[in-house]
Design a protein around this motif. Structure first.
Motif, PDB file in Angstrom:
ATOM      1  N   VAL A   1      -4.634 -29.625  -8.223  1.00 22.75           N
ATOM      2  CA  VAL A   1      -4.303 -29.375  -9.626  1.00 22.75           C
ATOM      3  C   VAL A   1      -4.705 -30.572 -10.479  1.00 22.75           C
ATOM      4  O   VAL A   1      -5.289 -30.413 -11.566  1.00 22.75           O
ATOM      5  N   HIS A   2      -4.433 -31.780  -9.990  1.00 23.40           N
ATOM      6  CA  HIS A   2      -4.803 -32.999 -10.717  1.00 23.40           C
ATOM      7  C   HIS A   2      -6.316 -33.071 -10.918  1.00 23.40           C
ATOM      8  O   HIS A   2      -6.795 -33.405 -12.004  1.00 23.40           O
ATOM      9  N   LEU A   3      -7.081 -32.747  -9.868  1.00 20.10           N
ATOM     10  CA  LEU A   3      -8.541 -32.755  -9.982  1.00 20.10           C
ATOM     11  C   LEU A   3      -9.018 -31.721 -11.005  1.00 20.10           C
ATOM     12  O   LEU A   3      -9.923 -31.987 -11.799  1.00 20.10           O
ATOM     13  N   ALA A   4      -8.412 -30.540 -10.996  1.00 21.58           N
ATOM     14  CA  ALA A   4      -8.803 -29.493 -11.943  1.00 21.58           C
ATOM     15  C   ALA A   4      -8.518 -29.922 -13.380  1.00 21.58           C
ATOM     16  O   ALA A   4      -9.346 -29.711 -14.285  1.00 21.58           O
ATOM     17  N   LEU A   5      -7.368 -30.530 -13.605  1.00 21.63           N
ATOM     18  CA  LEU A   5      -7.021 -30.976 -14.952  1.00 21.63           C
ATOM     19  C   LEU A   5      -7.928 -32.112 -15.413  1.00 21.63           C
ATOM     20  O   LEU A   5      -8.275 -32.199 -16.599  1.00 21.63           O
ATOM     21  N   ALA A   6      -8.336 -32.973 -14.486  1.00 19.15           N
ATOM     22  CA  ALA A   6      -9.278 -34.045 -14.835  1.00 19.15           C
ATOM     23  C   ALA A   6     -10.626 -33.457 -15.239  1.00 19.15           C
ATOM     24  O   ALA A   6     -11.265 -33.933 -16.191  1.00 19.15           O
ATOM     25  N   GLU A   7     -11.080 -32.426 -14.528  1.00 16.42           N
ATOM     26  CA  GLU A   7     -12.331 -31.761 -14.900  1.00 16.42           C
ATOM     27  C   GLU A   7     -12.204 -31.111 -16.277  1.00 16.42           C
ATOM     28  O   GLU A   7     -13.142 -31.170 -17.093  1.00 16.42           O
ATOM     29  N   ALA A   8     -11.063 -30.484 -16.545  1.00 17.08           N
ATOM     30  CA  ALA A   8     -10.848 -29.846 -17.839  1.00 17.08           C
ATOM     31  C   ALA A   8     -10.898 -30.874 -18.966  1.00 17.08           C
ATOM     32  O   ALA A   8     -11.507 -30.629 -20.023  1.00 17.08           O
ATOM     33  N   GLU A   9     -10.278 -32.021 -18.744  1.00 16.80           N
ATOM     34  CA  GLU A   9     -10.301 -33.071 -19.768  1.00 16.80           C
ATOM     35  C   GLU A   9     -11.721 -33.562 -20.006  1.00 16.80           C
ATOM     36  O   GLU A   9     -12.147 -33.743 -21.155  1.00 16.80           O
ATOM     37  N   ALA A  10     -12.467 -33.750 -18.925  1.00 20.86           N
ATOM     38  CA  ALA A  10     -13.847 -34.232 -19.058  1.00 20.86           C
ATOM     39  C   ALA A  10     -14.722 -33.230 -19.807  1.00 20.86           C
ATOM     40  O   ALA A  10     -15.644 -33.616 -20.537  1.00 20.86           O
ATOM     41  N   LEU A  11     -14.430 -31.941 -19.627  1.00 22.01           N
ATOM     42  CA  LEU A  11     -15.229 -30.900 -20.266  1.00 22.01           C
ATOM     43  C   LEU A  11     -14.678 -30.471 -21.627  1.00 22.01           C
ATOM     44  O   LEU A  11     -15.259 -29.610 -22.290  1.00 22.01           O
ATOM     45  N   GLY A  12     -13.541 -31.040 -22.027  1.00 22.46           N
ATOM     46  CA  GLY A  12     -12.951 -30.704 -23.315  1.00 22.46           C
ATOM     47  C   GLY A  12     -12.339 -29.327 -23.374  1.00 22.46           C
ATOM     48  O   GLY A  12     -12.357 -28.670 -24.425  1.00 22.46           O
ATOM     49  N   VAL A  13     -11.778 -28.857 -22.251  1.00 19.62           N
ATOM     50  CA  VAL A  13     -11.174 -27.523 -22.190  1.00 19.62           C
ATOM     51  C   VAL A  13      -9.645 -27.641 -22.223  1.00 19.62           C
ATOM     52  O   VAL A  13      -9.052 -28.239 -21.325  1.00 19.62           O
ATOM     53  N   PRO A  14      -8.976 -27.102 -23.242  1.00 20.10           N
ATOM     54  CA  PRO A  14      -7.506 -27.160 -23.280  1.00 20.10           C
ATOM     55  C   PRO A  14      -6.910 -26.384 -22.114  1.00 20.10           C
ATOM     56  O   PRO A  14      -7.406 -25.319 -21.751  1.00 20.10           O
ATOM     57  N   MET A  15      -5.836 -26.893 -21.544  1.00 18.16           N
ATOM     58  CA  MET A  15      -5.204 -26.259 -20.381  1.00 18.16           C
ATOM     59  C   MET A  15      -3.701 -26.195 -20.605  1.00 18.16           C
ATOM     60  O   MET A  15      -2.927 -26.956 -20.027  1.00 18.16           O
ATOM     61  N   TRP A  16      -3.249 -25.266 -21.432  1.00 14.76           N
ATOM     62  CA  TRP A  16      -1.833 -25.185 -21.754  1.00 14.76           C
ATOM     63  C   TRP A  16      -1.010 -24.809 -20.526  1.00 14.76           C
ATOM     64  O   TRP A  16      -0.035 -25.484 -20.181  1.00 14.76           O
ATOM     65  N   VAL A  17      -1.379 -23.748 -19.858  1.00 13.12           N
ATOM     66  CA  VAL A  17      -0.662 -23.323 -18.657  1.00 13.12           C
ATOM     67  C   VAL A  17      -0.913 -24.309 -17.522  1.00 13.12           C
ATOM     68  O   VAL A  17      -0.010 -24.657 -16.761  1.00 13.12           O
TER      69      VAL A  17
END
Length: 303
Positions: free
Chosen positions: A244-260
């Protein structure tokens, strides 16, 4: 039958289960692990012991790694005694879930020595590995993927090729595991709510699995490891939190909001902070039960 010599590095809970599948499929394994007892178990089953990843890569044309984190994976691939220095190896398959950046760096380093990296994380956990029911997600050079897929078929009937670039399989695995982690958190929270209101946990799971709430948490994790109070599904809290931490780091790098996704991460982070990291990931529900003052327990389970 896999009538060929294959290298395998990393004989822990997941790697050991994968290596067992290869042995059962007829492969001759050349293995390495930092735990000599793990190596000895495979030697007793007919494998050849190697004292380093480089020694594995000196012995075979195709080697596989399944390792606990990106630092270890990178050292195994590119370190002083790593795969990159092997005399025979042509293809290295990375089955760990370690994130896109690490795999891309490994692919670049190995390619400089003419070694193809196949990014091939697996989904289904140690139980699925032993049963031969895993999904394999692969990306990498087309020719090398074609060489690796018949070997990876020993792990399960489903192989998905998601591109020719190393790292794309990592992204797909992280997407999958983020969905799985969110499913667990939401399903556990919801059945705790139902139990608090007086619903029978067995009935709740039956209804969910016959209705639109069905997911892998309701189909397997709840009935097998929560209702039974065994909490032994086969994967650790630390592992799902890492993913989950890796996925959220990728989202941050790509500028994708991840509310859930962010809320999901907070739930798993809480479990780690409470000392549950080494426990089975189905124990997440215990924290929700404690907050609600109720247990989600099946019929026939002792108090």
């Amino acid at each position: 039958m896999l009538d060929r010599h294959i290298g395998f590095i990393g004989l822990g809970a997941m790697g050991g289960a994968l290596a067992e599948r290869l042995l059962q499929s007829g492969a001759t394994l050349h293995v390495h692990d930092v735990d000599p007892q793990a190596v000895a178990r495979f030697v007793a089953a007919g494998a050849h012991a190697c004292d380093s990843p480089r020694a594995v890569a000196d012995s075979v044309e195709l080697a596989i790694g399944c390792l606990p984190n990106g630092h270890v994976s990178k050292a195994v691939a590119l370190g002083e005694n790593g795969i990159v220095h092997g005399a025979r190896v042509k293809t290295y398959v990375e089955c760990s879930t370690i994130g896109r950046a690490t795999v891309m760096a490994m692919a670049e380093g190995l390619a400089a020595k003419g070694i193809a990296l196949i990014d091939a994380p697996v989904s289904g956990g140690p139980k699925g590995a032993r049963a031969g029911t895993l999904s394999v997600i692969a990306s990498g050079p087309r020719e090398a993927v074609a060489v690796a897929l018949p070997v990876l078929a020993a792990f399960g009937p489903k192989q998905f090729v998601v591109g020719e670039q190393a790292g794309m399989a990592q992204m797909m695995k992280l997407v999958n595991n983020l969905v799985s982690a969110a499913n667990m958190a939401s399903a556990f929270e919801a059945v705790v709510l139902g139990a608090k209101a007086g619903l029978d946990p067995d009935v709740m799971v039956e209804v969910l699995n016959g209705s639109t709430g069905r997911n892998t948490a309701t189909e397997t994790k709840l009935p097998q490891s929560v209702l039974t109070r065994s909490f032994d599904y086969g994967a650790k809290v630390d592992v799902i939190y890492k993913d989950v931490h890796l996925a959220l780091a990728e989202a941050e790098a790509l500028g994708v909001p991840m509310w859930v996704g962010q809320n999901t991460g907070q739930m798993w982070r809480h479990a780690v902070s409470q000392g549950a990291g080494a426990q089975d990931y189905t124990v997440l529900i215990r924290f929700m039960e404690q907050w609600a003052g109720v247990e989600v327990k099946g019929k026939g389970v002792r108090p």
